[in-house]
Scaffold this active site. Sequence first.
Site, PDB file in Angstrom:
ATOM      1  N   ASP A   1       0.880  -1.168   0.000  1.00  0.00           N
ATOM      2  CA  ASP A   1       0.000   0.000   0.000  1.00  0.00           C
ATOM      3  C   ASP A   1       0.919   1.220   0.000  1.00  0.00           C
ATOM      4  OD1 ASP A   1      -1.741   2.150   0.815  1.00  0.00           O
ATOM      5  OD2 ASP A   1      -3.091   0.663   1.675  1.00  0.00           O
TER       6      ASP A   1
ATOM      7  N   HIS B   1     -10.227  -6.284  -1.981  1.00  0.00           N
ATOM      8  CA  HIS B   1      -8.848  -6.367  -1.506  1.00  0.00           C
ATOM      9  C   HIS B   1      -8.814  -6.623  -0.005  1.00  0.00           C
ATOM     10  CE1 HIS B   1      -9.967  -2.105  -1.256  1.00  0.00           C
ATOM     11  NE2 HIS B   1      -9.035  -1.937  -0.327  1.00  0.00           N
TER      12      HIS B   1
ATOM     13  N   HIS C   1      -6.329  -6.179   3.360  1.00  0.00           N
ATOM     14  CA  HIS C   1      -5.185  -5.478   3.939  1.00  0.00           C
ATOM     15  C   HIS C   1      -4.473  -6.424   4.898  1.00  0.00           C
ATOM     16  CE1 HIS C   1      -6.567  -1.316   2.866  1.00  0.00           C
ATOM     17  NE2 HIS C   1      -7.761  -1.890   2.935  1.00  0.00           N
TER      18      HIS C   1
END
Length: 129
Positions: A29, A93, A95
């Site tokens: 990220d 997605h 994390h």
Amino acid sequence: MASIFSKIVAGEIPCHKIAENDDFLAFLDVFPCAKGHTLVIPKKEVDYIFDVDEETYMGLMAFARQIEPAIKKAIPCKRIGVAVIGLEVPHTHVHLIPMNSMADMNFNSKLKLSQDELIEIAERIRSYI
């Protein structure tokens, strides 16, 4: 219109790639909550995680599970936190966030890392895969 993640998959936007196979991609990220914050995505663009077909869902979680040990070895931490928010980018997605406390998963407090730092972190994580 393709999501930013679909553009990353297509190679139109660069990323700090951690791992990839035919169906999934893991990359850092660029606005991380903590050093080593990694996003794991299916290459197939589906907005909401619970709209993903069963095979892709299970594959996504299995792929994330393969990435977790490398992050934990590269970024010393107590745990790798897992979050699915689903509002930031319209592309499913997961994390994976190195954490020593709950504060490390604060999505309202992002780190500002240089490209050199991101490159070094990605290389360190990849070295454990």
